[in-house]
Design an enzyme around this catalytic site. Structure first.
Site, PDB file in Angstrom:
ATOM      1  N   LYS A 215       0.864  -1.178   0.000  1.00  0.00           N
ATOM      2  CA  LYS A 215       0.000   0.000   0.000  1.00  0.00           C
ATOM      3  C   LYS A 215       0.907   1.236   0.000  1.00  0.00           C
ATOM      4  O   LYS A 215       1.581   1.533   0.972  1.00  0.00           O
ATOM      5  CB  LYS A 215      -0.887   0.060   1.248  1.00  0.00           C
TER       6      LYS A 215
ATOM      7  N   GLU B 133      11.132   0.717   9.379  1.00  0.00           N
ATOM      8  CA  GLU B 133      12.083   1.787   9.025  1.00  0.00           C
ATOM      9  C   GLU B 133      11.385   3.095   9.373  1.00  0.00           C
ATOM     10  O   GLU B 133      10.493   3.536   8.647  1.00  0.00           O
ATOM     11  CB  GLU B 133      12.402   1.742   7.525  1.00  0.00           C
TER      12      GLU B 133
ATOM     13  N   CYS C 164      14.472  10.613   5.602  1.00  0.00           N
ATOM     14  CA  CYS C 164      14.636  10.181   6.990  1.00  0.00           C
ATOM     15  C   CYS C 164      16.081  10.283   7.455  1.00  0.00           C
ATOM     16  O   CYS C 164      16.341  10.316   8.642  1.00  0.00           O
ATOM     17  CB  CYS C 164      14.131   8.753   7.129  1.00  0.00           C
TER      18      CYS C 164
ATOM     19  N   GLU D 101      11.589  15.507  14.734  1.00  0.00           N
ATOM     20  CA  GLU D 101      12.098  15.241  13.387  1.00  0.00           C
ATOM     21  C   GLU D 101      11.754  16.413  12.461  1.00  0.00           C
ATOM     22  O   GLU D 101      10.618  16.882  12.429  1.00  0.00           O
ATOM     23  CB  GLU D 101      11.471  13.956  12.834  1.00  0.00           C
TER      24      GLU D 101
END
Ligand code: NAP
Length: 463
Positions: free
Chosen positions: A157, A232, A266, A366
């Protein structure tokens, strides 16, 4: 009623295409087909699986311009980066096409003359993957390639923002002969598809790339059926520039690491930690180069920094910059925006902030945007403490030509991926993944196929 996802170009806000959302029943049927077909696919011999993967990779190469254009249209990243991502995506398929042939077991000496101990590997079963929008090709292939190579069937997906690249890759897989039930794509909202994957008895493994909160929920929800999980997740990469670093190398690699995909990766350098004796030179050279970066529509040839993906991402970046400024950070460049909430496009000009302190949001949340906060250190343990001081442990970078400082940093930084004088460490042959809340498991390298395999031990007696 048919529900549609509107896929938009983040550079203009225009709708590029509408994609049908699969219903719960359609997703159930797809999972069932994937599970049923597993028994057939696992018996296809490894050399044939390898051959199919190689021809998939070739087919993607043959169509790379078209795929890159679609990727730029839906993700906003500059065309050169999209082409780079297509190559990066196929490098995983090429690597695991070879690894398919190396799924070795072993025999172990028994403590008795009448026994044999034999260990073998077998595929885990149907794998369900959920992928993010920032690397719509590579995050899919680095899961699909090892899964298919191991003999697992696979269903993915993609993110709602970027389903088109993934759909194209799956279409090409079918065109070259990978069976339709071996690799499938379904579309839907993550919050609705997630539970259908985790609760399904057909699925034996969940593999996810995305944010840490969603990853945590997938781990929790996989517990009832004890699925294998690979995660991840988010990062907050520190980049340390030591006293003896080659400043020009550090500047170029900081830019390469930070501004790829408009800072939305990331492993982007998110916290730049510079030795106080070299700040002036480093910051001067850095801002001079950053001021020359071209911001714009990724389809334009000279664009180096594209738009950010959507309003939510944009608001988070702006709030981090404003919070830092309110608390005393100085803007060295950037803090300029070209955004239209009505139209739906959001450009953030590369921004450098100095005099940043550790309480500011940008130093512990982040950051997913083209912003560099700079903080200083005097002794190396202070740099390590700042670097390790978040729940994340995905990527870290350091710049030094002193091998003692380099090995000390390597030993003490709690990160799964480390670049030493290198701002671009990802490679198909290397294990990629995070420590702490950045993830579980590794993708790439020999490590990247193990999570798709069960270990089976046979003890033969009475010999
Ligand atoms: P996200 O919100 O977690 O979305 C990623 C994927 O998860 C999308 O397909 C999304 O679907 C789906 N999703 C959302 N909510 C879900 C739920 N409740 N259950 C199941 N699936 C759900 O992440 P993002 O903000 O789009 O992506 C950026 C994140 O990915 C960052 O944190 C980044 O660090 C991380 N990332 C990590 C790596 C790595 O290798 N460690 C690589 C790239 C990115 P919808 O689109 O339908 O919401």
């Amino acid at each position: 009623m048919t529900e549609l996802i509107q896929v938009k170009n983040p550079a203009t806000g225009e709708v590029i295409q509408e994609v049908k959302i699969d219903t719960e029943k359609e997703i159930y049927e797809a999972l069932k087909r994937g599970n049923n077909y597993f028994q057939e696919w696992r018996n296809v011999n490894a050399y044939e699986r390898s051959r199919l993967l190689k021809s998939w990779s070739q087919k993607i190469h043959d169509n790379k311009e078209k795929i890159a254009e679609v990727m730029t249209l839906e993700s906003g990243k500059p065309l050169q980066e999209s082409l780079g991502e297509v190559n990066y995506a196929t490098s995983y398929i090429d690597w695991y096409a070879e690894e398919a042939k190396r799924l070795y077991g072993r025999t172990i000496p028994a403590a008795s003359e009448t026994k044999r101990i034999i260990v073998s590997k077998q595929p885990v079963g149907l794998v369900a993957a959920i992928t993010p929008w920032n690397f719509p090709a590579a995050m899919m292939t680095r899961k699909a390639a090892p899964a298919l190579a191991a003999g697992c069937t696979f269903i993915v997906k993609p993110a709602e923002e970027t389903p088109l690249t993934t759909m194209k890759l799956v279409e090409l897989a079918h065109e070259i002969g990978i069976p339709e039930n071996a690799v499938q794509v379904i579309n839907g909202r993550g919050s609705e598809v997630g539970p259908l994957f985790t609760e399904s008895d057909f699925v034996r493994k969940i593999t996810f790339t995305g944010s840490t909160p969603v990853g945590k929920s997938l781990i929790k929800n996989s517990a009832d059926t004890v699925k294998h999980v690979s995660m991840e997740l988010g990062g907050h990469a520190p980049l340390i520039v030591a006293e003896d670093a080659e400043i020009d190398v550090a500047v170029d690699q900081t830019i390469a690491s930070k501004f790829r995909n408009a800072g939305q990766t990331c492993i982007c350098a998110n916290r730049v930690i510079v030795h106080d004796s070299i700040t002036e030179e480093f910051v001067g050279k850095l801002t001079e180069k950053i001021n020359k970066l071209k911001v714009g529509n990724g389809l334009k040839k000279d664009t180096q920094v594209g738009p950010v993906i959507n309003e939510k991402g944009y608001d988070k970046i702006v709030s981090q910059i404003n919070d830092a400024i309110d608390q005393g950070a100085e803007v060295l460049c950037g803090n300029r925006y070209d955004a239209d909430k009505e139209q739906g496009y959001f450009f953030v000009h590369p921004t450098v902030l100095q005099h940043v302190d550790l309480d500011m949001k940008i130093m512990h949340e982040e950051t997913f945007g083209p912003v560099i906060p700079i903080t200083l250190f005097h002794d190396i343990d202070q740099a390590i403490e700042i670097a390790n001081n978040t729940p994340f442990g995905l990527a870290a970078y350091f710049f030094t030509d002193n091998y003692k400082i380099g090995t000390y940093l390597h030993d003490h930084l709690d990160f799964g991926v480390i670049g030493w004088n290198d701002g671009a460490p990802s490679a198909a042959q290397a294990p990629f993944g995070g420590m702490k809340e950045s993830g579980l498991g590794r993708e790439g390298g020999v490590e990247g196929i193990e999570p798709y395999l069960e270990t089976k031990y046979l003890s033969v007696g009475g010999l």
